[in-house]
Design a protein around this motif. Sequence first.
Motif, PDB file in Angstrom:
ATOM      1  N   THR A   1     103.634  81.013  54.823  1.00  0.00           N
ATOM      2  CA  THR A   1     103.943  81.005  56.253  1.00  0.00           C
ATOM      3  C   THR A   1     105.216  80.216  56.532  1.00  0.00           C
ATOM      4  O   THR A   1     105.990  80.562  57.418  1.00  0.00           O
ATOM      5  CB  THR A   1     102.754  80.437  57.047  1.00  0.00           C
ATOM      6  OG1 THR A   1     101.600  81.223  56.761  1.00  0.00           O
ATOM      7  CG2 THR A   1     103.022  80.451  58.528  1.00  0.00           C
ATOM      8  N   GLY A   2     105.455  79.177  55.754  1.00  0.00           N
ATOM      9  CA  GLY A   2     106.669  78.388  55.916  1.00  0.00           C
ATOM     10  C   GLY A   2     107.943  79.153  55.611  1.00  0.00           C
ATOM     11  O   GLY A   2     109.019  78.809  56.108  1.00  0.00           O
ATOM     12  N   PHE A   3     107.829  80.207  54.794  1.00  0.00           N
ATOM     13  CA  PHE A   3     109.022  80.989  54.476  1.00  0.00           C
ATOM     14  C   PHE A   3     109.558  81.747  55.693  1.00  0.00           C
ATOM     15  O   PHE A   3     110.754  82.038  55.757  1.00  0.00           O
ATOM     16  CB  PHE A   3     108.743  81.977  53.334  1.00  0.00           C
ATOM     17  CG  PHE A   3     108.895  81.373  51.968  1.00  0.00           C
ATOM     18  CD1 PHE A   3     110.155  81.067  51.460  1.00  0.00           C
ATOM     19  CD2 PHE A   3     107.788  81.125  51.179  1.00  0.00           C
ATOM     20  CE1 PHE A   3     110.305  80.526  50.196  1.00  0.00           C
ATOM     21  CE2 PHE A   3     107.927  80.577  49.911  1.00  0.00           C
ATOM     22  CZ  PHE A   3     109.190  80.269  49.416  1.00  0.00           C
ATOM     23  N   TYR A   4     108.701  82.077  56.652  1.00  0.00           N
ATOM     24  CA  TYR A   4     109.163  82.824  57.820  1.00  0.00           C
ATOM     25  C   TYR A   4     110.152  82.016  58.666  1.00  0.00           C
ATOM     26  O   TYR A   4     111.235  82.504  58.975  1.00  0.00           O
ATOM     27  CB  TYR A   4     107.983  83.326  58.653  1.00  0.00           C
ATOM     28  CG  TYR A   4     107.113  84.312  57.913  1.00  0.00           C
ATOM     29  CD1 TYR A   4     107.601  85.564  57.551  1.00  0.00           C
ATOM     30  CD2 TYR A   4     105.809  84.001  57.555  1.00  0.00           C
ATOM     31  CE1 TYR A   4     106.813  86.467  56.855  1.00  0.00           C
ATOM     32  CE2 TYR A   4     105.016  84.902  56.866  1.00  0.00           C
ATOM     33  CZ  TYR A   4     105.520  86.125  56.516  1.00  0.00           C
ATOM     34  OH  TYR A   4     104.745  87.016  55.829  1.00  0.00           O
ATOM     35  N   PRO A   5     109.814  80.780  59.054  1.00  0.00           N
ATOM     36  CA  PRO A   5     110.830  80.010  59.789  1.00  0.00           C
ATOM     37  C   PRO A   5     112.036  79.651  58.914  1.00  0.00           C
ATOM     38  O   PRO A   5     113.155  79.529  59.423  1.00  0.00           O
ATOM     39  CB  PRO A   5     110.091  78.766  60.270  1.00  0.00           C
ATOM     40  CG  PRO A   5     108.868  78.672  59.446  1.00  0.00           C
ATOM     41  CD  PRO A   5     108.540  80.068  59.023  1.00  0.00           C
TER      42      PRO A   5
ATOM     43  N   HIS B   1     122.982  87.319  64.535  1.00  0.00           N
ATOM     44  CA  HIS B   1     123.394  88.722  64.407  1.00  0.00           C
ATOM     45  C   HIS B   1     122.793  89.421  63.185  1.00  0.00           C
ATOM     46  O   HIS B   1     122.802  90.654  63.116  1.00  0.00           O
ATOM     47  CB  HIS B   1     124.931  88.836  64.415  1.00  0.00           C
ATOM     48  CG  HIS B   1     125.606  88.461  63.132  1.00  0.00           C
ATOM     49  ND1 HIS B   1     125.767  87.154  62.727  1.00  0.00           N
ATOM     50  CD2 HIS B   1     126.158  89.234  62.173  1.00  0.00           C
ATOM     51  CE1 HIS B   1     126.389  87.133  61.568  1.00  0.00           C
ATOM     52  NE2 HIS B   1     126.635  88.378  61.206  1.00  0.00           N
ATOM     53  N   ILE B   2     122.242  88.673  62.227  1.00  0.00           N
ATOM     54  CA  ILE B   2     121.588  89.302  61.058  1.00  0.00           C
ATOM     55  C   ILE B   2     120.166  88.792  60.844  1.00  0.00           C
ATOM     56  O   ILE B   2     119.523  89.156  59.867  1.00  0.00           O
ATOM     57  CB  ILE B   2     122.411  89.087  59.762  1.00  0.00           C
ATOM     58  CG1 ILE B   2     122.570  87.596  59.453  1.00  0.00           C
ATOM     59  CG2 ILE B   2     123.738  89.802  59.828  1.00  0.00           C
ATOM     60  CD1 ILE B   2     123.116  87.320  58.062  1.00  0.00           C
ATOM     61  N   ARG B   3     119.661  87.985  61.755  1.00  0.00           N
ATOM     62  CA  ARG B   3     118.359  87.334  61.554  1.00  0.00           C
ATOM     63  C   ARG B   3     117.217  88.331  61.380  1.00  0.00           C
ATOM     64  O   ARG B   3     116.430  88.235  60.431  1.00  0.00           O
ATOM     65  CB  ARG B   3     118.064  86.395  62.729  1.00  0.00           C
ATOM     66  CG  ARG B   3     116.783  85.612  62.545  1.00  0.00           C
ATOM     67  CD  ARG B   3     116.648  84.522  63.582  1.00  0.00           C
ATOM     68  NE  ARG B   3     117.725  83.565  63.380  1.00  0.00           N
ATOM     69  CZ  ARG B   3     118.411  82.992  64.371  1.00  0.00           C
ATOM     70  NH1 ARG B   3     118.145  83.290  65.631  1.00  0.00           N
ATOM     71  NH2 ARG B   3     119.377  82.136  64.113  1.00  0.00           N
ATOM     72  N   THR B   4     117.095  89.278  62.268  1.00  0.00           N
ATOM     73  CA  THR B   4     115.984  90.230  62.189  1.00  0.00           C
ATOM     74  C   THR B   4     116.037  91.030  60.892  1.00  0.00           C
ATOM     75  O   THR B   4     115.025  91.189  60.210  1.00  0.00           O
ATOM     76  CB  THR B   4     116.011  91.184  63.405  1.00  0.00           C
ATOM     77  OG1 THR B   4     115.985  90.403  64.598  1.00  0.00           O
ATOM     78  CG2 THR B   4     114.823  92.113  63.396  1.00  0.00           C
ATOM     79  N   THR B   5     117.215  91.506  60.556  1.00  0.00           N
ATOM     80  CA  THR B   5     117.376  92.265  59.314  1.00  0.00           C
ATOM     81  C   THR B   5     117.092  91.371  58.108  1.00  0.00           C
ATOM     82  O   THR B   5     116.436  91.797  57.149  1.00  0.00           O
ATOM     83  CB  THR B   5     118.794  92.855  59.218  1.00  0.00           C
ATOM     84  OG1 THR B   5     119.038  93.621  60.398  1.00  0.00           O
ATOM     85  CG2 THR B   5     118.960  93.727  57.994  1.00  0.00           C
TER      86      THR B   5
END
Length: 193
Positions: free
Chosen positions: A119-123, A132-136
């Motif tokens: 779970t820590g890898f997500y943040p 500008h590239i976060r979601t991808t």
Amino acid sequence: MRDFFSNNLKRATLLLWSGIFFAFMTLYTLISWIPNIATTSGMPFELATYAGMALNVGAFIGTVGIGWLATWLKINRLIFIYMLCGFIFMSIYANFDMSYGVMFGLIFFIGISAQGGITGFYPAAARAYSSHIRTTGIGWAIGIGRFGAIIGPALFGILYDAGIAIQTMFIIFSFPLLLAGIAALLIPQENLE
């Protein structure tokens, strides 16, 4: 895609993606095989069916816990601590004879460590990439992790069918957690702020 491998992101991307890959490899192996692992370790089938519940209750607590702790501690260090604990708990499970209560306790703590660390890898991924590239970037990181989620349980099944002792396999599958933790720890701090 080029931005993920630019000079200032290449190291963070490779460490993040490999960490998630290794973490998913062990977690999804445990999720898929924990009742079989418990019965092969000597637990009666009626009790072994509850081993998955102990793993998932631990996962819930680990997920909430890392979110709470992340307000005070750096996320890459937290991931490392969680993964190191998972590695230690899995090694203890593999190397000692124990009562069923201790087995359930270790499975519970493995759930806290493995799922909490993942779970820590997500943040960490969200912080590593600019807007500008976060979601991808997060999508690619999770996608790479899913390959680990496929390879881990398949490899465990092959080794199980080959007659490899559960204790040996538990040791083998504890190492990806350690590798995931080291990868998280090595992500450059400037990519996580």
